[in-house]
Design a protein around this motif. Structure first.
Motif, mmCIF file in Angstrom:
data_model
loop_
_atom_site.group_PDB
_atom_site.id
_atom_site.type_symbol
_atom_site.label_atom_id
_atom_site.label_comp_id
_atom_site.label_asym_id
_atom_site.label_seq_id
_atom_site.Cartn_x
_atom_site.Cartn_y
_atom_site.Cartn_z
ATOM 1 N N TRP A 188 71.846 23.975 44.827
ATOM 2 C CA TRP A 188 70.886 25.093 44.748
ATOM 3 C C TRP A 188 71.337 26.111 43.710
ATOM 4 N N LYS A 189 72.616 26.411 43.667
ATOM 5 C CA LYS A 189 73.117 27.404 42.713
ATOM 6 C C LYS A 189 72.958 26.926 41.271
ATOM 7 N N ILE A 208 63.305 26.304 42.003
ATOM 8 C CA ILE A 208 62.961 25.211 42.895
ATOM 9 C C ILE A 208 61.442 25.063 42.867
ATOM 10 N N ILE A 209 60.957 24.017 42.234
ATOM 11 C CA ILE A 209 59.520 23.795 42.099
ATOM 12 C C ILE A 209 59.094 22.671 43.038
ATOM 13 N N GLN A 210 58.015 22.914 43.767
ATOM 14 C CA GLN A 210 57.490 21.902 44.671
ATOM 15 C C GLN A 210 56.053 21.556 44.298
ATOM 16 N N ARG A 258 54.186 25.178 43.312
ATOM 17 C CA ARG A 258 54.690 26.476 43.727
ATOM 18 C C ARG A 258 56.198 26.555 43.579
ATOM 19 N N GLU A 259 56.675 27.750 43.385
ATOM 20 C CA GLU A 259 58.107 27.989 43.335
ATOM 21 C C GLU A 259 58.579 28.402 44.725
ATOM 22 N N LEU A 267 68.985 20.730 43.256
ATOM 23 C CA LEU A 267 68.281 20.607 44.532
ATOM 24 C C LEU A 267 66.805 20.343 44.269
ATOM 25 N N HIS A 268 66.260 19.316 44.921
ATOM 26 C CA HIS A 268 64.864 18.932 44.738
ATOM 27 C C HIS A 268 64.130 18.970 46.074
#
Length: 304
Positions: free
Chosen positions: A11-12, A17-19, A31-32, A115-116
């Motif tokens: 994550w760092k 983080i895009i979904q 969305r972020e 991170l996904h």
């Protein structure tokens, strides 16, 4: 490596983080997702101890009462029950962002270098082509449970572990890809419930053809009731063209390989893939560009 440490470090290293998801009406949206940084919590403090959850030595952490809610039920999962604080990594996977009520428990995720938060189509690709180790794959069915600290970090792309909700599933990549290819073509004519339970609508069986149904059922039946089939069903995308189903079925019959019970064998990761290359050449030429991509993904490993 502790799974929470892998998730937190990933994550760092991820700027945003895009979904890719859908709204209630089925419209595609991007969305972020913003998670809660444990260092934004005012209760982070210096302490020379061990993390209550993962048991690692820590120099700072958040008191357990500020991390876990009253409805948290996994106290027995503690690696250091007498601990009073939770490390930043474990805290990250548990805390809820007060601004948007977002928490990692709400998502299926893949942690590697980054991170996904994949949707099911994207998660399918991660399972067929796992990232470079170490990595962690979690499939959140209910999207309500804390799963990150229960996961197992994988160090091999051919035999790896997936968390399906709270169940640890060991995946043989070739076996998984073979079963996925079969199921996705079976879904051309039947529902996921029918394939999973073995209880088929007889009208659909007749329409599909009894011989075809028997062939696919023979391949799937040994896996029914297994967690491997449950993982396949979680990400399977049905094939839309009957021509692809027939081509795949014809090549499968040509190999004359009898169905194998789940985990009764471990295909060698060094096995030849001539039959797969042949399938790619024969069936792939009959598909449009997008379907060729799916075909290539499904048969790039040995299917039979």
């Amino acid at each position: 490596m502790e799974p929470t440490r892998l998730v937190y470090e990933a994550w760092k290293r991820t700027e945003k983080i895009i979904q890719n998801t859908k709204d209630a009406k089925g419209n595609e949206i991007v969305r972020e997702v913003e998670f809660y940084d444990p260092y934004d919590v005012k209760h982070m403090e210096k302490i020379d101890s061990r993390c209550f959850l993962c048991g690692e030595t820590i120099q700072e952490g958040i008191a357990t009462k500020h991390v876990f809610s009253d409805v948290f039920t996994d106290w027995n999962r503690s690696r250091y029950p007498i601990g009073t604080h939770v490390c930043p990594a474990c805290s990250f996977t548990i805390l809820t962002n007060p601004k948007n009520r977002t928490s990692l428990r709400n998502f299926s995720f893949v942690a590697e270098e980054k991170l996904h938060l994949p949707n099911r189509v994207e998660m399918r690709q991660f399972l067929v082509e796992p990232p470079e180790p170490p990595f962690l794959i979690v499939l959140a069915v209910s999207q309500k449970k804390h799963l990150a600290f229960k996961g197992t970090v994988s160090y091999n792309r051919e035999i790896y572990t997936v968390m399906l909700e709270e169940t640890e599933v060991i995946i043989n990549r070739k076996e998984f890809t073979r079963l996925l290819a079969i199921v996705e073509r079976f879904l051309f004519a039947f529902t996921k419930t029918e394939v999973q339970t073995g209880q088929y609508n007889q009208q659909r069986v007749l329409k599909f053809g009894i011989d075809r149904w028997e062939w696919f059922e023979e391949q799937v039946k040994p896996y029914r009731g297994t967690e491997l089939l449950n993982v396949v069903m979680f990400v399977a995308q049905k094939v839309e063209r009957e021509e692809d189903v027939l081509c795949f079925m014809g090549l499968g019959q040509k190999t004359k390989t009898p169905p194998q019970p789940h985990l009764s064998f471990m295909p060698s990761i060094e096995a030849e893939t001539n039959d797969v290359d042949q399938a790619d050449q024969i069936c792939g030429d009959k598909l449009n560009d997008s379907q060729k991509q799916v075909q290539s993904e499904q048969i790039q490993l040995e299917l039979f």
